[in-house]
Design an enzyme around this catalytic site. Structure first.
Site, PDB file in Angstrom:
ATOM      1  N   HIS A 258      54.237 -23.764 -33.863  1.00 38.38           N
ATOM      2  CA  HIS A 258      52.668 -23.876 -33.925  1.00 38.38           C
ATOM      3  C   HIS A 258      52.046 -24.185 -32.612  1.00 38.38           C
ATOM      4  O   HIS A 258      50.896 -24.693 -32.694  1.00 38.38           O
ATOM      5  CB  HIS A 258      52.496 -25.290 -34.944  1.00 38.38           C
ATOM      6  CG  HIS A 258      51.257 -25.096 -35.811  1.00 38.38           C
ATOM      7  ND1 HIS A 258      50.093 -24.673 -35.282  1.00 38.38           N
ATOM      8  CD2 HIS A 258      50.947 -25.843 -37.037  1.00 38.38           C
ATOM      9  CE1 HIS A 258      49.138 -25.010 -36.247  1.00 38.38           C
ATOM     10  NE2 HIS A 258      49.587 -25.518 -37.348  1.00 38.38           N
TER      11      HIS A 258
ATOM     12  N   ASP B  37      48.699 -20.508 -34.966  1.00 42.53           N
ATOM     13  CA  ASP B  37      47.917 -21.411 -35.871  1.00 42.53           C
ATOM     14  C   ASP B  37      48.400 -20.614 -37.158  1.00 42.53           C
ATOM     15  O   ASP B  37      48.493 -19.482 -37.375  1.00 42.53           O
ATOM     16  CB  ASP B  37      46.559 -21.575 -35.373  1.00 42.53           C
ATOM     17  CG  ASP B  37      46.302 -22.276 -34.507  1.00 42.53           C
ATOM     18  OD1 ASP B  37      46.883 -23.351 -34.073  1.00 42.53           O
ATOM     19  OD2 ASP B  37      45.320 -21.853 -33.644  1.00 42.53           O
TER      20      ASP B  37
END
Length: 472
Positions: free
Chosen positions: A445, A449
């Site tokens: 992450h 995303d």
């Protein structure tokens, strides 16, 4: 003279065990001729000679484990090969004479004062003892007193044995790994027989020593250390000790543990799961698997279809083929997909290079070849490094889905669940039997995303659900 070093055998490998020499000192070797065999937690392979010449010196014995880039041997050119061998033998032969010469010089010096009468000699010898007198007082007692060779490390080895082990360090140097293991497991090195060069204690020696014990012996730290660091738990009663069995981790297990913890510490792991209708892939596979088996000698599985779909999705979303270098994003041109292979006591991730350039049959052949040689520990060093994306097929063991850990320094890994026939709603309200599987994508992450990860999975899903490409 050319140094021969322990090579780098993979991105996460820091040491290797030299299992066998294929040449002896004095043997001629050709460039690229196999010189010795090594074993790591991932690869067993032969290492070729870097140059042609004569193997003049072997510095690491069979069975020794050393760090990468350690010099294990030296090769000289053909002309200079003969002199070095005698020279090396002449050096060990030189030390014996000095011990005999030393006492002679001590006795001849005093008689020079009074050479004539024999009585003068005893008088001089009586005066001579004072010099040796200081020799006995050297610090034997201080050595036994200094029981703390590791002041700021975990609890030191107990009392005199620890000091003795530290003293042995001077004669047979220990590697940092051996010292670390001795501290962690409170091993009295005086009880370990070294099989390395010059009696040096190796990692394998420690593992063999621990395996021979019913359980590890935890030495109690000195009272001062116990007060500061806290005393270890009391010894386990014999009745309880009989109920457990303790053994050291294998090299592979240790490396996997280190790599997994490092990955969790490095990346921000997030997993997204998508259900995929594999019915068209299943029908295409059923249609081609008979001919494929007859042509290749092994079965056609679902994994190459998923690999081909992932390669196509990577072309559409190249950030999944990237890695992070500090504050920079490194995009890799080649799509090299690592396939996790389960081994006895561990796993390995060999790499299919340029996977996007292969069809399903080619990918299946690569998977079978790499998996077979991985289980036989016959992979080459470059076949376990350079991956840019990984796939793990936990569905082969019946798992529906899981949350795989990213294979550093990559930024994503795709997990494939079992393909099962289940009732599903199709074309509105109709119910039919469909072949379905779950794909679990774990992504970093820090770089990717959730929305982008889901788009990637939808691309993989679209390719599989509308499969029409030729297999053979």
């Amino acid at each position: 003279m050319t140094d021969v070093v322990m090579p780098q055998m993979g991105e996460s490998i820091t040491e290797g065990t030299l299992t066998r020499w294929l040449k002896k000192p004095g043997d001629k070797v050709e460039r690229d001729e196999p010189l010795f065999e090594i074993s790591t937690d991932k690869v067993d392979t032969e290492i070729p000679a870097p140059v042609a010449g004569v193997l003049s010196e072997v510095l690491v014995q069979e069975g020794a484990t050393v760090a990468i880039q350690t010099v294990v041997a030296r090769i000289s050119d053909g002309a200079a090969a003969a002199p070095p061998a005698p020279a090396v033998k002449a050096q060990p032969a030189a030390p014996p004479p000095p011990p005999q010469a030393a006492p002679a010089s001590v006795t001849t010096t005093p008689p020079s004062v009074g050479v004539g009468p024999s009585a003068a000699a005893p008088e001089v010898r009586a005066a001579a003892p004072p010099p040796p007198a200081p020799a006995p007082p050297p610090p034997p007692a201080p050595q036994s007193v200094s029981a703390g060779p590791y002041p700021i490390e975990p609890p030191p080895l107990s009392g005199a044995p620890a000091a003795q082990a530290d003293g042995d360090d001077e004669q047979a140097p220990l590697s940092p790994l051996v010292r670390k293991m001795a501290r962690e497991y409170n091993i009295d090195l005086a009880q370990v027989k070294g099989t390395g060069a010059g009696g040096r204690i190796t990692k394998q020696d420690l593992e063999n020593h621990m395996s021979s014990q019913a359980a590890r012996t935890y030495a109690a730290p000195p009272a001062s250390a116990a007060a500061q660091l806290g005393a270890p738990p009391p010894p386990m009663p014999l009745a309880e000790a009989a109920k457990v069995r303790t053994e050291p981790m294998s090299n592979m297990r240790q490396k996997i543990a280190e790599h997994m913890v490092m990955s969790q510490r490095t990346s921000a792991h997030v997993t997204t799961v998508h259900r995929v209708d594999m019915t068209k892939v299943a029908k295409a596979r059923d249609k081609a698997k008979g001919e494929f088996l007859a042509r290749n000698g092994f079965s056609l599985t679902f994994l190459p279809f998923v690999t081909a779909a992932a390669a196509e999705a990577i072309r559409a979303f190249p950030i999944f083929n990237a890695s992070i270098d500090s504050k920079n994003i490194v995009y890799h041109r080649d799509i090299n997909i690592g396939i996790a292979v389960a081994l006895e006591g561990g796993l390995i991730v060999p790499v299919i290079r340029n996977a996007d350039e292969k069809n399903v049959a080619g990918i299946q052949r690569s998977i079978v070849d790499l998996a077979t040689r991985a289980r036989g520990r016959q992979l080459k060093p470059d076949e376990v490094q350079g991956g840019t994306f990984s796939i793990t097929n936990f569905g082969s063991f019946g798992s529906i889905f899981a949350t795989p850990v990213i294979n550093q320094p990559q930024v994503a890994i795709l997990g494939v669940g079992a393909v099962e026939k289940v009732p599903a709603v199709v074309e509105g309200d109709a119910i039919a039997i469909r072949s379905q599987a779950h794909l679990a994508l774990t992504f970093d992450h820090r770089l990717i995303d959730g929305a982008l990860a889901d788009q990637f999975c939808q691309k993989v899903k679209s390719v599989l659900e509308t499969w029409s490409a030729s297999i053979l």
